[in-house]
Design a protein around this motif. Structure first.
Motif, mmCIF file in Angstrom:
data_model
loop_
_atom_site.group_PDB
_atom_site.id
_atom_site.type_symbol
_atom_site.label_atom_id
_atom_site.label_comp_id
_atom_site.label_asym_id
_atom_site.label_seq_id
_atom_site.Cartn_x
_atom_site.Cartn_y
_atom_site.Cartn_z
ATOM 1 N N MET A 1 35.570 54.736 43.581
ATOM 2 C CA MET A 1 34.499 55.726 43.770
ATOM 3 C C MET A 1 33.455 55.648 42.661
ATOM 4 S SD MET A 1 35.104 57.380 46.591
ATOM 5 C CE MET A 1 34.172 58.900 46.400
ATOM 6 N N ASN A 2 33.861 55.288 41.459
ATOM 7 C CA ASN A 2 32.958 55.285 40.302
ATOM 8 C C ASN A 2 32.595 53.878 39.828
ATOM 9 O OD1 ASN A 2 32.836 58.161 39.928
ATOM 10 N ND2 ASN A 2 34.949 58.062 39.215
ATOM 11 N N ILE A 3 32.831 52.873 40.690
ATOM 12 C CA ILE A 3 32.676 51.492 40.219
ATOM 13 C C ILE A 3 31.250 51.193 39.766
ATOM 14 C CG2 ILE A 3 32.244 50.544 42.536
ATOM 15 C CD1 ILE A 3 34.349 48.883 39.780
ATOM 16 N N ASN A 4 30.233 51.692 40.509
ATOM 17 C CA ASN A 4 28.846 51.440 40.113
ATOM 18 C C ASN A 4 28.522 52.096 38.778
ATOM 19 O OD1 ASN A 4 27.614 49.705 41.873
ATOM 20 N ND2 ASN A 4 27.094 51.280 43.364
ATOM 21 N N LYS A 5 28.971 53.326 38.589
ATOM 22 C CA LYS A 5 28.719 54.047 37.345
ATOM 23 C C LYS A 5 29.371 53.335 36.163
ATOM 24 C CE LYS A 5 29.245 58.597 35.188
ATOM 25 N NZ LYS A 5 29.763 59.967 35.356
ATOM 26 N N ILE A 6 30.589 52.840 36.390
ATOM 27 C CA ILE A 6 31.308 52.133 35.314
ATOM 28 C C ILE A 6 30.532 50.898 34.874
ATOM 29 C CG2 ILE A 6 33.369 50.769 34.797
ATOM 30 C CD1 ILE A 6 34.922 52.771 36.567
ATOM 31 N N PHE A 7 30.101 50.107 35.849
ATOM 32 C CA PHE A 7 29.367 48.890 35.493
ATOM 33 C C PHE A 7 27.997 49.199 34.898
ATOM 34 C CE2 PHE A 7 32.361 46.598 38.338
ATOM 35 C CZ PHE A 7 32.718 45.592 37.465
ATOM 36 N N ALA A 8 27.378 50.273 35.365
ATOM 37 C CA ALA A 8 26.042 50.615 34.875
ATOM 38 C C ALA A 8 26.071 51.144 33.447
ATOM 39 C CB ALA A 8 25.401 51.642 35.812
ATOM 40 N N GLU A 9 27.121 51.884 33.076
ATOM 41 C CA GLU A 9 27.146 52.556 31.781
ATOM 42 C C GLU A 9 28.022 51.866 30.735
ATOM 43 O OE1 GLU A 9 28.148 56.631 32.400
ATOM 44 O OE2 GLU A 9 26.451 57.000 33.759
ATOM 45 N N SER A 10 28.803 50.888 31.137
ATOM 46 C CA SER A 10 29.670 50.206 30.168
ATOM 47 C C SER A 10 28.836 49.465 29.128
ATOM 48 C CB SER A 10 30.593 49.218 30.888
ATOM 49 O OG SER A 10 31.475 49.896 31.742
ATOM 50 N N LYS A 11 29.351 49.416 27.904
ATOM 51 C CA LYS A 11 28.629 48.787 26.805
ATOM 52 C C LYS A 11 29.109 47.368 26.515
ATOM 53 C CE LYS A 11 26.401 52.590 26.273
ATOM 54 N NZ LYS A 11 25.035 52.686 26.815
ATOM 55 N N ALA A 12 30.327 47.039 26.923
ATOM 56 C CA ALA A 12 30.868 45.713 26.614
ATOM 57 C C ALA A 12 32.076 45.446 27.497
ATOM 58 C CB ALA A 12 31.282 45.624 25.145
ATOM 59 N N THR A 13 32.439 44.171 27.602
ATOM 60 C CA THR A 13 33.687 43.763 28.250
ATOM 61 C C THR A 13 34.555 43.070 27.215
ATOM 62 O OG1 THR A 13 32.899 43.576 30.518
ATOM 63 C CG2 THR A 13 34.679 42.123 29.899
ATOM 64 N N LEU A 14 35.795 43.496 27.131
ATOM 65 C CA LEU A 14 36.755 42.864 26.228
ATOM 66 C C LEU A 14 37.740 42.066 27.076
ATOM 67 C CD1 LEU A 14 37.945 42.484 23.376
ATOM 68 C CD2 LEU A 14 39.365 44.499 23.816
ATOM 69 N N VAL A 15 37.776 40.762 26.871
ATOM 70 C CA VAL A 15 38.615 39.867 27.663
ATOM 71 C C VAL A 15 39.979 39.701 26.999
ATOM 72 C CG1 VAL A 15 38.835 37.553 28.634
ATOM 73 C CG2 VAL A 15 36.576 38.628 28.459
ATOM 74 N N CYS A 16 41.028 40.069 27.734
ATOM 75 C CA CYS A 16 42.398 39.896 27.247
ATOM 76 C C CYS A 16 43.085 38.852 28.121
ATOM 77 C CB CYS A 16 43.169 41.214 27.300
ATOM 78 S SG CYS A 16 42.395 42.538 26.360
ATOM 79 N N ASP A 17 43.199 37.644 27.624
ATOM 80 C CA ASP A 17 43.811 36.545 28.362
ATOM 81 C C ASP A 17 44.810 35.842 27.449
ATOM 82 O OD1 ASP A 17 43.391 34.507 30.845
ATOM 83 O OD2 ASP A 17 43.677 33.384 28.973
ATOM 84 N N ARG A 18 45.949 35.471 28.001
ATOM 85 C CA ARG A 18 47.019 34.896 27.181
ATOM 86 C C ARG A 18 46.555 33.664 26.390
ATOM 87 N NH1 ARG A 18 52.388 35.553 27.265
ATOM 88 N NH2 ARG A 18 52.243 36.747 29.204
ATOM 89 N N ASP A 19 45.805 32.777 27.047
ATOM 90 C CA ASP A 19 45.351 31.557 26.362
ATOM 91 C C ASP A 19 44.426 31.874 25.190
ATOM 92 O OD1 ASP A 19 46.814 29.991 28.108
ATOM 93 O OD2 ASP A 19 45.131 29.722 29.498
ATOM 94 N N LEU A 20 43.513 32.820 25.401
ATOM 95 C CA LEU A 20 42.597 33.198 24.325
ATOM 96 C C LEU A 20 43.331 33.892 23.183
ATOM 97 C CD1 LEU A 20 39.622 34.504 26.481
ATOM 98 C CD2 LEU A 20 39.547 32.545 24.933
ATOM 99 N N MET A 21 44.356 34.669 23.525
ATOM 100 C CA MET A 21 45.073 35.429 22.507
ATOM 101 C C MET A 21 45.959 34.554 21.625
ATOM 102 S SD MET A 21 45.916 38.753 24.891
ATOM 103 C CE MET A 21 46.917 39.614 23.677
ATOM 104 N N GLU A 22 46.049 33.263 21.950
ATOM 105 C CA GLU A 22 46.809 32.327 21.122
ATOM 106 C C GLU A 22 45.922 31.588 20.117
ATOM 107 O OE1 GLU A 22 48.853 29.762 23.798
ATOM 108 O OE2 GLU A 22 50.348 31.275 24.380
#
Length: 310
Positions: free
Chosen positions: A1-22
């Motif tokens: 229901m709030n997907i547009n608002k989330i994408f419009a107002e978010s300030k950053a994306t933090l990527v959590c991926d196993r390969d990157l975390m190594e």
């Protein structure tokens, strides 16, 4: 229901991926480390899904990667370092990830930059070429989503909508009906994507994902592509109206001009049917896309204007 608002107002994306975390970033911040981070980001699991493509694209101004020991690294900073000082082979890979590259605003002078007068600006513009006013076209977004699975049925249409910065649609019928009056590349439509199974929209993909049609074998799947040399069609209330190369055998269509696939191994043609030919007001029913055996000569096509596909 709030997907547009989330994408419009978010300030950053933090990527959590196993390969990157190594990846350990506690040592010297070298170009080689940034190259490793960039290559891992391109090939990691996070970068192959439909929802995460949307996360990356809408947040490409501020994507941060979670590395070992909870250390974060800016993807934008890593791209800039590799672009300036990294290996040429790796820098070229940036052309494959336009959805991860930060949006660039051009001044009036930059918008008319030529390779001779402003080579650096021109090269930068080519890298961002798939973007249109900060968002994607229907064709480009469909191409990117063609091989990216979504988690649930219908999610691919929601994601497709969000990539276009418009109302979110949950069904392909509503998605395409909302686009009446728009134009679309006929070359993009020549793919093995499934179609909307109703009159007047039989030509329209019901999903951008070519793997969502279980009746087609994997080896014969072909994604949609955005070839600017192909004719465009206009979406009307009665169907899709466009000029095609035509051969009457119930009819066989090919985009104008004739297009061969990039690998040169096959030619795709559209098969249509009608009971009204040769009436001028005939509506051709989309039957599917056929892979022509490239070892056999194609029939002789002639141009036919304003073909109505339903």
């Amino acid at each position: 229901m709030n997907i547009n608002k989330i994408f419009a107002e978010s300030k950053a994306t933090l990527v959590c991926d196993r390969d990157l975390m190594e990846i350990d970033t506690s040592g010297e911040d070298s170009v080689q480390l940034r190259e490793t981070i960039l290559i891992t980001t391109i090939t990691c699991d996070w970068n192959i899904r439909a929802w995460t493509f949307l996360e990356a694209f809408r947040a490409r101004q501020s994507i941060h990667l979670l590395c070992k020991n909870n250390k974060t690294v800016s993807l934008r900073e890593s791209v800039e370092i590799v672009h300036r000082n990294g290996s040429l082979d790796i820098a070229i890979l940036l052309l494959t990830i336009p959805h991860l590259l930060p949006r660039v605003q051009y001044s009036e002078g930059e918008s008319i930059a030529t390779p001779e007068k402003y080579p650096e600006i021109w090269a930068r513009k080519q890298m961002y070429k798939p973007l249109y006013n900060g968002f994607l076209t229907v064709e480009n977004s469909g191409k990117f989503l063609s091989h990216r699975p979504a988690s649930r049925p219908g999610d691919d249409i929601v994601i497709w909508s969000l990539l276009l910065k418009e109302t979110v649609y949950e069904s392909a019928i509503d998605f395409w009906r909302s686009r009446q009056g728009d134009i679309i590349s006929t070359g993009f439509l020549v793919s093995t994507a499934p179609r909307v199974n109703i009159w007047r929209l039989g030509w329209a993909p019901s999903s951008p994902n070519i793997f969502s049609n279980p009746s087609i074998e994997s080896k014969t799947r072909s994604m949609g592509f955005n070839d600017t040399s192909s004719e465009v069609g206009r979406i009307t209330p009665d169907g899709l109206k466009a000029d095609w190369l035509f051969y009457k055998a119930n009819a066989v269509l090919d985009p104008l001009p004739a297009l061969n696939r990039e690998d040169g191994s096959k030619v795709l043609i559209v098969v249509c049917g009608t009971n009204d030919y040769p009436s001028n007001d005939v509506a051709w029913e989309w039957k599917g896309v056929h892979e022509w055996d490239f070892r056999e000569a194609l029939p002789t096509f002639t141009r036919k204007d304003d073909i109505l596909l339903v």
